[in-house]
Design a protein around this motif. Structure first.
Motif, PDB file in Angstrom:
ATOM      1  N   GLY A 129      10.256  25.210  21.759  1.00  0.00           N
ATOM      2  CA  GLY A 129       9.921  26.635  21.828  1.00  0.00           C
ATOM      3  C   GLY A 129       9.143  27.009  23.082  1.00  0.00           C
ATOM      4  O   GLY A 129       9.372  28.074  23.672  1.00  0.00           O
ATOM      5  N   TYR A 130       8.237  26.142  23.514  1.00  0.00           N
ATOM      6  CA  TYR A 130       7.356  26.478  24.645  1.00  0.00           C
ATOM      7  C   TYR A 130       8.167  26.826  25.885  1.00  0.00           C
ATOM      8  O   TYR A 130       7.793  27.714  26.648  1.00  0.00           O
ATOM      9  CB  TYR A 130       6.422  25.292  24.935  1.00  0.00           C
ATOM     10  CG  TYR A 130       5.369  25.608  25.967  1.00  0.00           C
ATOM     11  CD1 TYR A 130       4.177  26.217  25.602  1.00  0.00           C
ATOM     12  CD2 TYR A 130       5.572  25.302  27.317  1.00  0.00           C
ATOM     13  CE1 TYR A 130       3.208  26.519  26.550  1.00  0.00           C
ATOM     14  CE2 TYR A 130       4.620  25.602  28.272  1.00  0.00           C
ATOM     15  CZ  TYR A 130       3.429  26.213  27.876  1.00  0.00           C
ATOM     16  OH  TYR A 130       2.480  26.513  28.826  1.00  0.00           O
ATOM     17  N   GLU A 131       9.294  26.127  26.063  1.00  0.00           N
ATOM     18  CA  GLU A 131      10.143  26.350  27.251  1.00  0.00           C
ATOM     19  C   GLU A 131      10.770  27.746  27.226  1.00  0.00           C
ATOM     20  O   GLU A 131      11.274  28.226  28.240  1.00  0.00           O
ATOM     21  CB  GLU A 131      11.242  25.279  27.331  1.00  0.00           C
ATOM     22  CG  GLU A 131      10.749  23.914  27.834  1.00  0.00           C
ATOM     23  CD  GLU A 131       9.688  23.279  26.958  1.00  0.00           C
ATOM     24  OE1 GLU A 131       9.828  23.300  25.722  1.00  0.00           O
ATOM     25  OE2 GLU A 131       8.685  22.782  27.511  1.00  0.00           O
ATOM     26  N   PHE A 132      10.762  28.403  26.060  1.00  0.00           N
ATOM     27  CA  PHE A 132      11.340  29.750  25.952  1.00  0.00           C
ATOM     28  C   PHE A 132      10.253  30.790  25.648  1.00  0.00           C
ATOM     29  O   PHE A 132      10.559  31.882  25.180  1.00  0.00           O
ATOM     30  CB  PHE A 132      12.430  29.766  24.865  1.00  0.00           C
ATOM     31  CG  PHE A 132      13.631  28.934  25.233  1.00  0.00           C
ATOM     32  CD1 PHE A 132      14.561  29.416  26.144  1.00  0.00           C
ATOM     33  CD2 PHE A 132      13.819  27.671  24.702  1.00  0.00           C
ATOM     34  CE1 PHE A 132      15.667  28.656  26.501  1.00  0.00           C
ATOM     35  CE2 PHE A 132      14.917  26.899  25.058  1.00  0.00           C
ATOM     36  CZ  PHE A 132      15.844  27.396  25.959  1.00  0.00           C
ATOM     37  N   ASN A 133       9.013  30.454  25.940  1.00  0.00           N
ATOM     38  CA  ASN A 133       7.893  31.368  25.678  1.00  0.00           C
ATOM     39  C   ASN A 133       8.137  32.756  26.257  1.00  0.00           C
ATOM     40  O   ASN A 133       8.461  32.894  27.435  1.00  0.00           O
ATOM     41  CB  ASN A 133       6.622  30.810  26.327  1.00  0.00           C
ATOM     42  CG  ASN A 133       5.662  30.270  25.294  1.00  0.00           C
ATOM     43  OD1 ASN A 133       5.845  30.491  24.101  1.00  0.00           O
ATOM     44  ND2 ASN A 133       4.652  29.565  25.753  1.00  0.00           N
ATOM     45  N   GLY A 134       8.005  33.779  25.431  1.00  0.00           N
ATOM     46  CA  GLY A 134       8.101  35.155  25.913  1.00  0.00           C
ATOM     47  C   GLY A 134       9.518  35.611  26.206  1.00  0.00           C
ATOM     48  O   GLY A 134       9.731  36.745  26.634  1.00  0.00           O
ATOM     49  N   LYS A 135      10.510  34.737  25.974  1.00  0.00           N
ATOM     50  CA  LYS A 135      11.908  35.101  26.277  1.00  0.00           C
ATOM     51  C   LYS A 135      12.583  35.704  25.048  1.00  0.00           C
ATOM     52  O   LYS A 135      11.984  35.840  23.988  1.00  0.00           O
ATOM     53  CB  LYS A 135      12.641  33.883  26.796  1.00  0.00           C
ATOM     54  CG  LYS A 135      12.019  33.373  28.105  1.00  0.00           C
ATOM     55  CD  LYS A 135      12.964  32.546  28.888  1.00  0.00           C
ATOM     56  CE  LYS A 135      12.348  32.276  30.265  1.00  0.00           C
ATOM     57  NZ  LYS A 135      13.013  31.199  30.960  1.00  0.00           N
ATOM     58  N   ARG A 136      13.872  36.055  25.222  1.00  0.00           N
ATOM     59  CA  ARG A 136      14.611  36.724  24.137  1.00  0.00           C
ATOM     60  C   ARG A 136      15.118  35.674  23.148  1.00  0.00           C
ATOM     61  O   ARG A 136      15.982  34.872  23.487  1.00  0.00           O
ATOM     62  CB  ARG A 136      15.787  37.509  24.726  1.00  0.00           C
ATOM     63  CG  ARG A 136      15.348  38.594  25.717  1.00  0.00           C
ATOM     64  CD  ARG A 136      16.476  38.998  26.615  1.00  0.00           C
ATOM     65  NE  ARG A 136      16.957  37.871  27.424  1.00  0.00           N
ATOM     66  CZ  ARG A 136      17.920  37.958  28.340  1.00  0.00           C
ATOM     67  NH1 ARG A 136      18.534  39.102  28.555  1.00  0.00           N
ATOM     68  NH2 ARG A 136      18.282  36.891  29.028  1.00  0.00           N
ATOM     69  N   LEU A 137      14.579  35.733  21.933  1.00  0.00           N
ATOM     70  CA  LEU A 137      14.866  34.692  20.949  1.00  0.00           C
ATOM     71  C   LEU A 137      15.636  35.250  19.761  1.00  0.00           C
ATOM     72  O   LEU A 137      15.472  36.416  19.397  1.00  0.00           O
ATOM     73  CB  LEU A 137      13.553  34.076  20.457  1.00  0.00           C
ATOM     74  CG  LEU A 137      12.593  33.603  21.555  1.00  0.00           C
ATOM     75  CD1 LEU A 137      11.306  33.081  20.948  1.00  0.00           C
ATOM     76  CD2 LEU A 137      13.253  32.537  22.430  1.00  0.00           C
ATOM     77  N   GLY A 138      16.475  34.413  19.190  1.00  0.00           N
ATOM     78  CA  GLY A 138      17.204  34.777  17.987  1.00  0.00           C
ATOM     79  C   GLY A 138      17.035  33.713  16.925  1.00  0.00           C
ATOM     80  O   GLY A 138      16.719  32.558  17.231  1.00  0.00           O
ATOM     81  N   VAL A 139      17.235  34.094  15.675  1.00  0.00           N
ATOM     82  CA  VAL A 139      17.285  33.143  14.565  1.00  0.00           C
ATOM     83  C   VAL A 139      18.558  33.453  13.789  1.00  0.00           C
ATOM     84  O   VAL A 139      18.840  34.620  13.487  1.00  0.00           O
ATOM     85  CB  VAL A 139      16.056  33.276  13.637  1.00  0.00           C
ATOM     86  CG1 VAL A 139      16.191  32.368  12.421  1.00  0.00           C
ATOM     87  CG2 VAL A 139      14.771  32.964  14.397  1.00  0.00           C
ATOM     88  N   LEU A 140      19.333  32.412  13.503  1.00  0.00           N
ATOM     89  CA  LEU A 140      20.584  32.605  12.780  1.00  0.00           C
ATOM     90  C   LEU A 140      20.375  32.373  11.287  1.00  0.00           C
ATOM     91  O   LEU A 140      19.805  31.351  10.884  1.00  0.00           O
ATOM     92  CB  LEU A 140      21.642  31.627  13.325  1.00  0.00           C
ATOM     93  CG  LEU A 140      23.006  31.651  12.649  1.00  0.00           C
ATOM     94  CD1 LEU A 140      23.668  33.020  12.772  1.00  0.00           C
ATOM     95  CD2 LEU A 140      23.908  30.564  13.251  1.00  0.00           C
ATOM     96  N   ASN A 141      20.845  33.288  10.479  1.00  0.00           N
ATOM     97  CA  ASN A 141      20.733  33.183   9.027  1.00  0.00           C
ATOM     98  C   ASN A 141      21.737  32.155   8.503  1.00  0.00           C
ATOM     99  O   ASN A 141      22.939  32.403   8.464  1.00  0.00           O
ATOM    100  CB  ASN A 141      21.019  34.557   8.412  1.00  0.00           C
ATOM    101  CG  ASN A 141      20.879  34.556   6.905  1.00  0.00           C
ATOM    102  OD1 ASN A 141      20.135  33.751   6.354  1.00  0.00           O
ATOM    103  ND2 ASN A 141      21.595  35.455   6.262  1.00  0.00           N
ATOM    104  N   LEU A 142      21.226  30.988   8.115  1.00  0.00           N
ATOM    105  CA  LEU A 142      22.110  29.939   7.584  1.00  0.00           C
ATOM    106  C   LEU A 142      21.817  29.605   6.131  1.00  0.00           C
ATOM    107  O   LEU A 142      22.689  29.101   5.425  1.00  0.00           O
ATOM    108  CB  LEU A 142      21.957  28.650   8.418  1.00  0.00           C
ATOM    109  CG  LEU A 142      22.574  28.635   9.808  1.00  0.00           C
ATOM    110  CD1 LEU A 142      22.308  27.294  10.480  1.00  0.00           C
ATOM    111  CD2 LEU A 142      24.072  28.883   9.738  1.00  0.00           C
ATOM    112  N   SER A 143      20.571  29.816   5.720  1.00  0.00           N
ATOM    113  CA  SER A 143      20.170  29.480   4.345  1.00  0.00           C
ATOM    114  C   SER A 143      18.898  30.264   4.034  1.00  0.00           C
ATOM    115  O   SER A 143      18.326  30.894   4.927  1.00  0.00           O
ATOM    116  CB  SER A 143      19.886  27.975   4.246  1.00  0.00           C
ATOM    117  OG  SER A 143      18.645  27.686   4.859  1.00  0.00           O
TER     118      SER A 143
END
Ligand SMILES: Cc1cc2nc3c(=O)[nH]c(=O)nc-3n(C[C@H](O)[C@H](O)[C@H](O)COP(=O)(O)OP(=O)(O)OC[C@H]3O[C@@H](n4cnc5c(N)ncnc54)[C@H](O)[C@@H]3O)c2cc1C
Length: 296
Positions: free
Chosen positions: A136-150
């Motif tokens: 996560g740290y490498e993407f700090n402050g960037k555009r993040l998504g979470v995929l609904n899998l369960s």
């Protein structure tokens, strides 16, 4: 020859155990197919003194150090069967060789079952990731998504805003009103539309193409995929297995002993929190327990 221990899986857990047992001058046979779970990532994070190191390089170094102990033998082949007979374990390899050991350590790891969504597999471990503490740290402050899998994905979606602005992709699925309200309170955007594919030239950035034709640019997508054991040998031996939220888990005591006398287990197959550090610690604990069982 009958080895003191056969270790099935020569990665973080298995090699940590082999190191301790080699240093106790015990005879060890390490069976390994050389496909550790994190081989898709070029850097391993959160590991003491190795933060950001290439996991395959870490394992190569570890293996070379273990190989310096003359009582340890490596066989780069899959174990396909194991039985307990005549007070020993007989493990059959793919080409038919059978190795015999007084004790057995299962450290064969787990296999992630990725969603069948175009664009995910080639980004796995790069910009499609599961653990924010690892990557996560490498993407700090960037555009993040979470995929609904369960149902677990809602929990993931509530955690990820700690790292950056987050969209929860329901992918056509449902979410309870209370859970949705909580996510919105945490600043999460909820996208209900089904996903068609991930598009883009590179691993990152890329875009999520929705079935309605819209595209949402992202830098990283977090997923919590289900998983299975990478071998069925725990089942073959009759080890007790419990169901976790995303996959199975071999039941072990605090010394990493299973319910089957002489069989120990370590690493991802024995826990729900999966990290290199935990796997190494498990391997060390199992080695101590195995050594005790050989002495007493
Ligand atoms: C994409 C990704 C990135 C990750 N990044 C990080 C990170 O940055 N930091 C961190 O701490 N953790 C990270 N992890 C978690 C980490 O990879 C695992 O916790 C760790 O690899 C578990 O070690 P293990 O020894 O239990 O299993 P594994 O490392 O999976 O090793 C199992 C070994 O057993 C072998 N094997 C399997 N079946 C057989 C068989 N039948 N016979 C012989 N050998 C067999 C395999 O080839 C493999 O070498 C990441 C995981 C993933 C999926």
């Amino acid at each position: 020859m009958r080895y003191d221990t056969i270790i099935i899986g020569g990665s973080f857990a298995g090699l940590s155990a082999a190191l301790y047992l080699g240093r106790a001058s015990r005879s060890v046979c390490v069976l390994d197919t050389r496909a550790p779970r994190n081989r898709f990532a070029s850097a391993s994070h959160g590991v003491f003194a190795q933060d950001g190191s290439d996991p395959m390089t870490m394992l190569a170094t570890m293996r070379a150090q273990v190989a310096a102990y003359p009582t340890v033998r490596f066989v780069d082949e899959a174990a396909v069967g194991a039985v307990h007979e005549n007070n020993a374990f007989s493990v059959t390899l793919t080409k038919g060789e059978v190795v015999s050991g007084t004790t057995l350590l299962l450290a064969f790891g787990i296999t992630d079952i990725l969603p069948d969504l175009p664009g995910v597999a080639e980004r796995w471990g790069k910009s499609v990731i599961h653990c924010p503490y690892c990557h996560g740290y490498e993407f700090n402050g960037k555009r993040l998504g979470v995929l609904n899998l369960s149902p677990m994905s809602v929990h993931q979606a509530s955690l990820i805003p700690e790292w950056g602005p987050t969209t929860f992709f329901l992918n056509g699925g449902a979410i309870e009103q209370d859970a949705a309200a909580d996510l919105v309170r945490r600043g999460v955007t909820i996208e209900p539309a089904p996903i068609e594919r991930l598009v883009g030239e590179d691993a990152a950035p890329f875009a999520i193409r929705l079935s309605n034709g819209n595209e949402q640019p992202l830098d990283a997508l977090f997923i919590g995929p289900p998983y299975r054991f990478s071998s069925d040998i725990a089942e073959q031996l009759g080890c007790a297995i419990k169901a976790g939220q995303l996959g199975p888990c071999v039941t072990v005591d605090e010394m990493k002993a299973t319910n089957v006398a002489g069989v120990f287990a370590a690493g991802d197959i024995t826990r729900s929190g999966h990290t290199v550090t935990f796997a190494c610690a498990d391997g060390v604990m199992a080695a101590l327990a195995i050594h005790r069982s050989l002495i007493f």
